[in-house]
Design an enzyme around this catalytic site. Sequence first.
Site, PDB file in Angstrom:
ATOM      1  N   ARG A 298      -3.877 -17.914  17.600  1.00  0.00           N
ATOM      2  CA  ARG A 298      -3.394 -17.357  16.335  1.00  0.00           C
ATOM      3  C   ARG A 298      -3.660 -18.305  15.170  1.00  0.00           C
ATOM      4  O   ARG A 298      -4.077 -17.862  14.093  1.00  0.00           O
ATOM      5  CB  ARG A 298      -1.902 -17.037  16.452  1.00  0.00           C
ATOM      6  CG  ARG A 298      -1.639 -15.766  17.238  1.00  0.00           C
ATOM      7  CD  ARG A 298      -0.170 -15.494  17.481  1.00  0.00           C
ATOM      8  NE  ARG A 298       0.000 -14.164  18.064  1.00  0.00           N
ATOM      9  CZ  ARG A 298       1.153 -13.655  18.473  1.00  0.00           C
ATOM     10  NH1 ARG A 298       2.273 -14.387  18.379  1.00  0.00           N
ATOM     11  NH2 ARG A 298       1.213 -12.444  18.973  1.00  0.00           N
ATOM     12  N   TYR A 436      -6.731  -8.678  15.737  1.00  0.00           N
ATOM     13  CA  TYR A 436      -6.700  -9.311  17.061  1.00  0.00           C
ATOM     14  C   TYR A 436      -5.792 -10.543  17.092  1.00  0.00           C
ATOM     15  O   TYR A 436      -5.442 -11.105  16.080  1.00  0.00           O
ATOM     16  CB  TYR A 436      -8.086  -9.596  17.623  1.00  0.00           C
ATOM     17  CG  TYR A 436      -9.044 -10.503  16.909  1.00  0.00           C
ATOM     18  CD1 TYR A 436      -8.661 -11.461  15.993  1.00  0.00           C
ATOM     19  CD2 TYR A 436     -10.407 -10.409  17.211  1.00  0.00           C
ATOM     20  CE1 TYR A 436      -9.574 -12.289  15.398  1.00  0.00           C
ATOM     21  CE2 TYR A 436     -11.338 -11.241  16.626  1.00  0.00           C
ATOM     22  CZ  TYR A 436     -10.918 -12.176  15.712  1.00  0.00           C
ATOM     23  OH  TYR A 436     -11.848 -12.999  15.124  1.00  0.00           O
ATOM     24  N   GLU A 437      -5.400 -10.902  18.317  1.00  0.00           N
ATOM     25  CA  GLU A 437      -4.390 -11.942  18.587  1.00  0.00           C
ATOM     26  C   GLU A 437      -3.040 -11.618  17.941  1.00  0.00           C
ATOM     27  O   GLU A 437      -2.274 -12.520  17.583  1.00  0.00           O
ATOM     28  CB  GLU A 437      -4.879 -13.330  18.131  1.00  0.00           C
ATOM     29  CG  GLU A 437      -6.271 -13.701  18.568  1.00  0.00           C
ATOM     30  CD  GLU A 437      -6.518 -13.528  20.055  1.00  0.00           C
ATOM     31  OE1 GLU A 437      -5.555 -13.447  20.827  1.00  0.00           O
ATOM     32  OE2 GLU A 437      -7.698 -13.468  20.446  1.00  0.00           O
ATOM     33  N   GLY A 438      -2.752 -10.348  17.810  1.00  0.00           N
ATOM     34  CA  GLY A 438      -1.479  -9.919  17.231  1.00  0.00           C
ATOM     35  C   GLY A 438      -1.658  -9.465  15.803  1.00  0.00           C
ATOM     36  O   GLY A 438      -2.047 -10.242  14.940  1.00  0.00           O
TER      37      GLY A 438
END
Length: 592
Positions: A298, A436-438
């Site tokens: 992140r 992406y990645e949250g």
Amino acid sequence: MSDYRYPYQDGIFVLNELIGLEQICHQAGLDDVADGLAEAILDEATKMGSEQLAPLNRVGDSTGATLKGGQVHETPGFSDAYRHFCEGGWPSLGADPEFGGQGLPAALAVAVNEVWQSANLAWSLCPLLTQGAIESISAHGSDQLKQQYLPKLISGEWTGTMNLTESDAGTDLAALKTRAVRDGDHYRITGQKIFITWGDHQMTDNVVHLVLARLPDAPAGVKGISLFLVPKFLLDENGNTTDQRNDAYAVSLEHKLGIHGSPTCVMSFGDNDGAIGYLIGEENKGLACMFTMMNDARQGVGLQGLAISERAYQQALTYAKERIQGTLRDGSRISIIKHPDVRRMLMQMKSCTQAMRALTYVAKAESDQHAAETDPAVKAKRKARVDLYTPIVKGWITELSQEITYLAVQVHGGMGFIEETGVAQHYRDARILTIYEGTTGIQALDLIGRKTLADGGEALSALIAEINSDMSEITDPKLQSVVTSMQESLSNAISAQQWILDKAAKDANVAGAVSVHFMMLLGYLCGGWLMAKSANRALSLQAEEGADQEFLESKIVCARFYAEQMLPRTVSSLNAIYSGDESTMALSEDQF
């Protein structure tokens, strides 16, 4: 298309003057790094980024990866670039010396990573995911897994992936269906994962997949998730790859809006006998292992937001200086950079990228400070600060990158809409960063839930107190307007935090309804804080003999612009927070 160069002056300024790289190196016993080596490392990284990676950026966008005969083939030229990357020792820069790493500070490594990501975002995703795998194995893997896999991952001989998402689960990890069955000293993995970045390629002789799966007797929900290491090729007793292919294959590639050079795979595990996997950490404790990898990724994605913004800014600046449009009273033609509205856009791009850079580097330097700290109480506070920074770095910076890359297209006018100029690629590539990645919403919920409500605002209050203290130390009249704007924004942040602490316990929907506004408010606040500190330091350096007056003055002007044009957004964020969730939740589903 403009050439790319790492913004050397600003990067070195942040490293040396804002985060104190010399002190970080001294704490880690790396005084030789502080003594000029950092500049040399960045200079060499810039050469590779501009000479080898940047020219391939357009190639990756137009050509992309392909799937043939059950194997993914990367963009032509990517493999040679990756070989040079490994030969230069770049993958091992910040890794543990015990397993072949160079052990350099994370704050320096993040500056180097900015080079790769600006030069070629799609290509850079491969080493980014490998770094996440290294972090997870280092923190949670058995000694045997560390000895077998870390040296090759750290050297870049092998690459790593993160296999979390499934078509029916998405962000809801509790719904994942991938299964793991015990089989002696290993497990058999079956299931399918989607959106796997660099899930397969031919640049290395092995790809190490980290896969979330559920055991047959696992508890329900996220408490029953385990993490497994699943190699593309199995190893022999000496830890070397064999010709035995594991039952893990890329079965399709996604067709995407951007980052075409990065193969986004659908991975299938166990279509035959089951893919052999090895447990990382404990059974049913995979979520903690996953978050080690995820949090690293992140912050890395936040850095990508900065990197693509910098690349877009450089291209817009070059075009604005070269594009002749408009006439003065004397009849002479002028370049568009002389137009006030174009200046406004360029100043926003320049000041915001500086704020983004400062925050990403400061956040990573906090990880260095946490690692070096020996006092348990102080170490816990350092960890809380790292955790607090993570959703802001990821969420705020990637959201702001959408605006910066949009402005780059706008500066180009109609030519920005034409693919041949290349600026549209940055706009398209940046779009994935908020997802992406949250997603942005996930980052905001994490910030307001785990990082604010969970500790009653303790970590955030400590950050606000530090910002307030730093502002009180800026006394030069030249920066008074900046300090005034920061004080107003601090007041907005304090009010927002208190409102949320008061309301969230009484209304279950409040946190979700206002969380993105809260995250953006704190992002603009942190950016303003670091811009103000930078300007104050620049004022001091102006008095030194031989100082680069033009650069230092530009730091001061950029801080003023940011305070005048960007910090007022904290007011609108606060007002949106005060509105709560009533109108957001008022309509029935049928009314939409």
